[in-house]
Design a protein around this motif. Sequence first.
Motif, mmCIF file in Angstrom:
data_model
loop_
_atom_site.group_PDB
_atom_site.id
_atom_site.type_symbol
_atom_site.label_atom_id
_atom_site.label_comp_id
_atom_site.label_asym_id
_atom_site.label_seq_id
_atom_site.Cartn_x
_atom_site.Cartn_y
_atom_site.Cartn_z
ATOM 1 N N THR A 1 0.734 -1.224 -0.022
ATOM 2 C CA THR A 1 0.090 0.010 0.113
ATOM 3 C C THR A 1 0.883 1.332 0.219
ATOM 4 O OG1 THR A 1 -1.626 -1.310 1.064
ATOM 5 C CG2 THR A 1 -1.881 1.297 1.224
ATOM 6 N N PRO A 2 0.551 2.216 -1.158
ATOM 7 C CA PRO A 2 1.488 3.463 -0.666
ATOM 8 C C PRO A 2 1.329 4.105 0.471
ATOM 9 C CG PRO A 2 0.363 3.231 -2.986
ATOM 10 C CD PRO A 2 -0.258 2.307 -1.969
ATOM 11 N N LYS A 3 2.419 4.949 0.652
ATOM 12 C CA LYS A 3 2.369 5.819 2.146
ATOM 13 C C LYS A 3 1.260 6.705 1.667
ATOM 14 C CE LYS A 3 7.092 5.565 2.992
ATOM 15 N NZ LYS A 3 8.439 6.345 3.025
ATOM 16 N N ILE A 4 1.031 7.296 0.605
ATOM 17 C CA ILE A 4 -0.174 8.385 0.439
ATOM 18 C C ILE A 4 -1.296 7.743 -0.339
ATOM 19 C CG2 ILE A 4 -0.795 10.476 -0.487
ATOM 20 C CD1 ILE A 4 1.766 11.655 -0.306
ATOM 21 N N HIS A 5 -2.654 7.438 0.403
ATOM 22 C CA HIS A 5 -3.369 6.630 -0.348
ATOM 23 C C HIS A 5 -4.875 6.939 0.159
ATOM 24 C CE1 HIS A 5 -4.420 3.729 2.804
ATOM 25 N NE2 HIS A 5 -3.329 3.882 3.179
ATOM 26 N N ALA A 6 -5.859 6.611 -0.587
ATOM 27 C CA ALA A 6 -7.146 7.018 -0.026
ATOM 28 C C ALA A 6 -8.373 5.753 0.117
ATOM 29 C CB ALA A 6 -7.877 7.900 -0.951
ATOM 30 N N PHE A 7 -7.624 4.467 0.092
ATOM 31 C CA PHE A 7 -7.957 3.286 0.142
ATOM 32 C C PHE A 7 -8.988 3.203 1.542
ATOM 33 C CE2 PHE A 7 -4.712 1.975 -2.709
ATOM 34 C CZ PHE A 7 -5.688 1.561 -3.573
ATOM 35 N N GLN A 8 -10.209 3.006 1.592
ATOM 36 C CA GLN A 8 -10.978 2.999 2.829
ATOM 37 C C GLN A 8 -12.464 2.282 2.700
ATOM 38 O OE1 GLN A 8 -12.608 7.232 3.235
ATOM 39 N NE2 GLN A 8 -11.181 7.544 1.646
#
Length: 462
Positions: A5-12
């Motif tokens: 998972t990237p450090k900056i992400h919006a997975f939620q």
Amino acid sequence: MTDPTPKIHAFQDDALGNDDAVALKERLNRGAVSEQDVTRAAIERLRQLDPQLNALVVECFDEPRKSTPGQNGSLSGIPSLLKDNTDLKGIPSRHGSAAIQPHPARHDGAYAKEFLAAGLTLLGKTALPEFGFNATTEPAHDEPTRNPWNPAFSTGGSSGGSAAMVAAGAVPMAHANDGGGSIRIPAACCGLVGLKPTRGRHAVSETARPLPINVVSEGVVTRTVRDTALFHAEMERVHRNRKLPPIGHVQGPGHKRCRVGLMPDSINGTPTDEATRRAVEDTAHQLELNGHRIEPVAPPVDPSFPEDFKHYWGMLSFLATAGGRFAFGKGFDPEQVDGLSRGLYQRFRRNMHRLPAIITRLKRTRKQYARFFEDYDILLSPVLGHTTPELGWLHPDVSYDTLMERLSAYVSFTPYCNTAGGPALSMPMGWTDQGLPIGVHLAAGHGQERLLLELGYELESG
């Protein structure tokens, strides 16, 4: 093991969840989620991410662009983004340049029409370097687009804005185009799948039509092979080039065992760095274990190719700069182009007399490419000559000579397929010590996208 998972992400836990486009479409089809919920979730993710990534240049959240009634493709309801060098009616096209005075486009571009016909819902346009010339998305007049795996590093270019938003989870897929690596480079930098199709597979953009050699191909960046496969199957429904073999809907690995030419070092002789070489060799080993035959090969192209392509690149800058008022409107100011565009323009001016011979040699690459693939099914190489650089390394304010030296060492594999017109696939196959993805490049004969997608599935499954 690197965290996937990237450090900056919006997975939620929202309507998008962690789904790719295939899984999202399945939930839409069975009514588990509505198109309105999916669109709202994507808009919220874009709003959350853009202050951190600087990847969106204009949004149309209040009036998302959708296909016309009756055009309900297999990607209907999937949120996406368009790269800001393609016209979308009513929205400015800035082409990453401060020299352009933006004004709303009067019509949808040729490729935007196909993109919309696939059913995608467009929510905005993504950042690129000026005219798509650089291999990093760092416009001289704006903040850079940041890599979601590590924001101190480049997203690649020129489709860096699209790649950043897909990798960080804003949308499952986004438009990208490729005139020298601009689908495959950002895919490699951001850990995505990036397929550059065969020349002529999709609609030819308005800016590419007059070129003596059309080096530009259109496509998308995605997080999974099956999303890329679904996209190209749908685009083939929208527009089929009868001169090319059909791709169809590729849904898994194929049975063909391939003869693979391994080329770890670049056409221009620059040695590949250790981490990138290891990713390519590991990929070759994986293919060999799966029954494919691996053979080292020399670059199947004239030694003059790197310099010839630079000159062609300079011609593109000359056309954009000298013809800017015709191409981009009366408000175009050539004094505002960045250092890279200016340096390429000046290079072309000094060597303009050589253009006919250079065009002749570059056109010859198509036949050389085709001859190579009479003996081999796949050409395996790195996407890039070294791992993803930090922001600033390729900034257009770097002196032109230094910048060209750096770009020559970095973008040393991808342009060959653009000039020859062949298809090529970037697959995420390794990691740097900083936790950044490394892409590996697979090229195939003209019209052989299906084979590339089958191999992509095979590599993706490990």
